[in-house]
Scaffold this motif. Structure first.
Motif, PDB file in Angstrom:
ATOM      1  N   THR A  21      -5.482  -6.859  -0.525  1.00  0.00           N
ATOM      2  CA  THR A  21      -4.436  -7.494  -1.313  1.00  0.00           C
ATOM      3  C   THR A  21      -3.093  -7.003  -0.794  1.00  0.00           C
ATOM      4  OG1 THR A  21      -3.795  -8.173  -3.545  1.00  0.00           O
ATOM      5  CG2 THR A  21      -4.260  -5.812  -3.220  1.00  0.00           C
ATOM      6  N   THR A  22      -2.044  -7.468  -1.429  1.00  0.00           N
ATOM      7  CA  THR A  22      -0.699  -7.097  -0.994  1.00  0.00           C
ATOM      8  C   THR A  22      -0.061  -6.113  -1.970  1.00  0.00           C
ATOM      9  OG1 THR A  22       0.390  -8.877  -2.207  1.00  0.00           O
ATOM     10  CG2 THR A  22      -0.384  -9.382   0.034  1.00  0.00           C
ATOM     11  N   ASP A  23       1.007  -5.493  -1.517  1.00  0.00           N
ATOM     12  CA  ASP A  23       1.748  -4.578  -2.383  1.00  0.00           C
ATOM     13  C   ASP A  23       2.352  -5.318  -3.576  1.00  0.00           C
ATOM     14  OD1 ASP A  23       3.465  -5.941  -0.629  1.00  0.00           O
ATOM     15  OD2 ASP A  23       4.621  -4.172  -0.085  1.00  0.00           O
ATOM     16  N   PHE A  24       2.669  -6.603  -3.420  1.00  0.00           N
ATOM     17  CA  PHE A  24       3.196  -7.379  -4.544  1.00  0.00           C
ATOM     18  C   PHE A  24       2.163  -7.476  -5.667  1.00  0.00           C
ATOM     19  CE2 PHE A  24       5.824  -9.175  -1.077  1.00  0.00           C
ATOM     20  CZ  PHE A  24       7.084  -8.937  -1.609  1.00  0.00           C
ATOM     21  N   VAL A  25       0.919  -7.772  -5.296  1.00  0.00           N
ATOM     22  CA  VAL A  25      -0.147  -7.871  -6.296  1.00  0.00           C
ATOM     23  C   VAL A  25      -0.436  -6.493  -6.883  1.00  0.00           C
ATOM     24  CG1 VAL A  25      -2.582  -8.439  -6.674  1.00  0.00           C
ATOM     25  CG2 VAL A  25      -1.147  -9.946  -5.284  1.00  0.00           C
ATOM     26  N   ALA A  26      -0.482  -5.479  -6.046  1.00  0.00           N
ATOM     27  CA  ALA A  26      -0.741  -4.127  -6.533  1.00  0.00           C
ATOM     28  C   ALA A  26       0.312  -3.705  -7.563  1.00  0.00           C
ATOM     29  CB  ALA A  26      -0.783  -3.140  -5.369  1.00  0.00           C
ATOM     30  N   SER A  70       4.303 -17.708  -7.475  1.00  0.00           N
ATOM     31  CA  SER A  70       5.076 -16.470  -7.463  1.00  0.00           C
ATOM     32  C   SER A  70       5.054 -15.852  -6.063  1.00  0.00           C
ATOM     33  CB  SER A  70       4.468 -15.475  -8.460  1.00  0.00           C
ATOM     34  OG  SER A  70       3.209 -15.023  -7.982  1.00  0.00           O
ATOM     35  N   ILE A  71       5.901 -14.865  -5.874  1.00  0.00           N
ATOM     36  CA  ILE A  71       5.905 -14.117  -4.605  1.00  0.00           C
ATOM     37  C   ILE A  71       4.525 -13.482  -4.401  1.00  0.00           C
ATOM     38  CG2 ILE A  71       6.884 -12.114  -3.422  1.00  0.00           C
ATOM     39  CD1 ILE A  71       8.893 -14.303  -3.453  1.00  0.00           C
ATOM     40  N   SER A  72       3.916 -12.967  -5.467  1.00  0.00           N
ATOM     41  CA  SER A  72       2.572 -12.373  -5.353  1.00  0.00           C
ATOM     42  C   SER A  72       1.564 -13.406  -4.867  1.00  0.00           C
ATOM     43  CB  SER A  72       2.116 -11.802  -6.696  1.00  0.00           C
ATOM     44  OG  SER A  72       2.927 -10.731  -7.082  1.00  0.00           O
ATOM     45  N   ASP A  73       1.637 -14.613  -5.438  1.00  0.00           N
ATOM     46  CA  ASP A  73       0.719 -15.684  -5.032  1.00  0.00           C
ATOM     47  C   ASP A  73       0.836 -15.974  -3.547  1.00  0.00           C
ATOM     48  OD1 ASP A  73      -0.151 -16.104  -7.676  1.00  0.00           O
ATOM     49  OD2 ASP A  73       1.296 -17.712  -8.034  1.00  0.00           O
ATOM     50  N   VAL A  74       2.056 -16.223  -3.112  1.00  0.00           N
ATOM     51  CA  VAL A  74       2.220 -16.601  -1.707  1.00  0.00           C
ATOM     52  C   VAL A  74       1.947 -15.419  -0.779  1.00  0.00           C
ATOM     53  CG1 VAL A  74       3.752 -18.539  -2.196  1.00  0.00           C
ATOM     54  CG2 VAL A  74       4.738 -16.316  -1.686  1.00  0.00           C
ATOM     55  N   SER A  75       2.151 -14.200  -1.273  1.00  0.00           N
ATOM     56  CA  SER A  75       1.894 -13.037  -0.418  1.00  0.00           C
ATOM     57  C   SER A  75       0.409 -12.936  -0.046  1.00  0.00           C
ATOM     58  CB  SER A  75       2.371 -11.737  -1.074  1.00  0.00           C
ATOM     59  OG  SER A  75       1.538 -11.334  -2.145  1.00  0.00           O
ATOM     60  N   VAL A  76      -0.481 -13.213  -1.003  1.00  0.00           N
ATOM     61  CA  VAL A  76      -1.908 -13.135  -0.668  1.00  0.00           C
ATOM     62  C   VAL A  76      -2.340 -14.314   0.190  1.00  0.00           C
ATOM     63  CG1 VAL A  76      -2.608 -11.643  -2.584  1.00  0.00           C
ATOM     64  CG2 VAL A  76      -2.633 -14.122  -2.899  1.00  0.00           C
ATOM     65  N   CYS A  77      -1.686 -15.442   0.012  1.00  0.00           N
ATOM     66  CA  CYS A  77      -1.971 -16.599   0.861  1.00  0.00           C
ATOM     67  C   CYS A  77      -1.605 -16.279   2.312  1.00  0.00           C
ATOM     68  CB  CYS A  77      -1.193 -17.810   0.354  1.00  0.00           C
ATOM     69  SG  CYS A  77      -1.512 -19.343   1.238  1.00  0.00           S
ATOM     70  N   LEU A  78      -0.419 -15.721   2.499  1.00  0.00           N
ATOM     71  CA  LEU A  78       0.023 -15.372   3.852  1.00  0.00           C
ATOM     72  C   LEU A  78      -0.814 -14.239   4.438  1.00  0.00           C
ATOM     73  CD1 LEU A  78       3.888 -15.681   3.379  1.00  0.00           C
ATOM     74  CD2 LEU A  78       2.349 -17.272   4.573  1.00  0.00           C
ATOM     75  N   LEU A  79      -1.255 -13.304   3.604  1.00  0.00           N
ATOM     76  CA  LEU A  79      -2.127 -12.227   4.088  1.00  0.00           C
ATOM     77  C   LEU A  79      -3.464 -12.793   4.546  1.00  0.00           C
ATOM     78  CD1 LEU A  79      -2.703  -9.202   4.551  1.00  0.00           C
ATOM     79  CD2 LEU A  79      -3.507  -9.115   2.161  1.00  0.00           C
ATOM     80  N   ALA A  80      -4.042 -13.693   3.767  1.00  0.00           N
ATOM     81  CA  ALA A  80      -5.311 -14.315   4.165  1.00  0.00           C
ATOM     82  C   ALA A  80      -5.141 -15.051   5.483  1.00  0.00           C
ATOM     83  CB  ALA A  80      -5.796 -15.273   3.080  1.00  0.00           C
ATOM     84  N   GLU A  81      -4.016 -15.724   5.645  1.00  0.00           N
ATOM     85  CA  GLU A  81      -3.735 -16.432   6.889  1.00  0.00           C
ATOM     86  C   GLU A  81      -3.621 -15.440   8.054  1.00  0.00           C
ATOM     87  OE1 GLU A  81      -1.069 -20.243   7.653  1.00  0.00           O
ATOM     88  OE2 GLU A  81       0.150 -18.469   7.183  1.00  0.00           O
ATOM     89  N   GLU A  82      -2.892 -14.365   7.831  1.00  0.00           N
ATOM     90  CA  GLU A  82      -2.694 -13.359   8.873  1.00  0.00           C
ATOM     91  C   GLU A  82      -3.999 -12.692   9.294  1.00  0.00           C
ATOM     92  OE1 GLU A  82      -0.835  -8.882   9.014  1.00  0.00           O
ATOM     93  OE2 GLU A  82       0.274 -10.383   7.872  1.00  0.00           O
TER      94      GLU A  82
END
Length: 157
Positions: A21-26, A70-82
Motif C-alpha cells: 500500500t502507499t503512505d497515503f493509505v497508511a 481521493s489522493i489515497s485512492d489514486v495513490s494505490v492505483c498508481l502503485l499497482a500500475e508501477e
C-alpha cells in the motif's frame, strides 16, 4: 479495501500474497484507528511505499482529473500500475480508472472466492462474514452477495 475486510485480514495473509500500500493509505488507517491493519504495517506484512514528490504530483493530477477519487485512492492505483500488481478495491470509480489503465483489479467478493477455494475459509464461515459486511451496509453488490451467501450456506450445510 482494508476498511471493509479488516475482519478477514488475518485470513488474507494465509494466502501468502504479497501485500503493498502507499503512505497515503497508511496515514488514513492510522487516523482511522484500525488496530488490526496497523499491526500488519508494523510487522511489515503490508509493505508501505513512501511517495516521492513526483508521485505526489502524479496523484494530485490524477485526483484532479477524477474528482470522486481521493489522493489515497489514486495513490494505490498508481502503485499497482508501477508494480504491475493487482489492485484490490470495492470502490467502483477507482475500479473504472484502474481498468482504463489496464490494471488487474478485483474486489471483496473475489477475496472471498480466493479464501474459499484455498480452504482458508469454509463456505459457511464466508457466508457469515459476508452477511456481516452486508449488515454494516458496505458498498457491495447486494444481489450478488445474497446469491453467494445462499449458495455458500447450502454448500456448508
Amino acid at each position: 479495501m482494508f476498511h471493509e475486510v479488516s475482519g478477514l485480514l488475518g485470513h488474507w495473509f494465509e494466502l501468502k500474497t504479497e501485500t503493498h500500500t502507499t503512505d497515503f493509505v497508511a496515514d488514513e488507517i492510522e487516523r482511522g484507528g484500525y488496530p488490526e491493519v496497523q499491526s500488519n504495517f508494523k510487522s511489515k506484512r503490508i509493505k508501505i511505499h513512501s511517495s516521492t514528490s513526483e508521485q505526489i504530483s502524479q496523484c494530485y493530477n490524477l485526483s484532479m482529473q477524477h474528482p470522486g477519487l481521493s489522493i489515497s485512492d489514486v495513490s494505490v492505483c498508481l502503485l499497482a500500475e508501477e508494480l504491475d500488481a493487482m489492485l484490490l478495491t470495492s470502490d467502483q470509480p477507482l475500479e473504472k480508472i484502474a481498468k482504463g489503465r489496464h490494471i488487474n483489479v478485483h474486489g471483496t467478493l473475489w477475496i472471498f472466492d480466493q479464501l474459499i477455494s484455498s480452504k482458508v475459509l469454509t463456505p459457511s464461515m464466508a457466508a457469515a462474514k459476508l452477511q456481516h459486511l452486508l449488515n454494516m451496509d458496505r458498498y457491495l453488490p447486494k444481489e450478488e452477495c445474497r446469491n453467494r451467501i445462499k449458495k455458500w450456506r447450502e454448500v456448508g450445510s
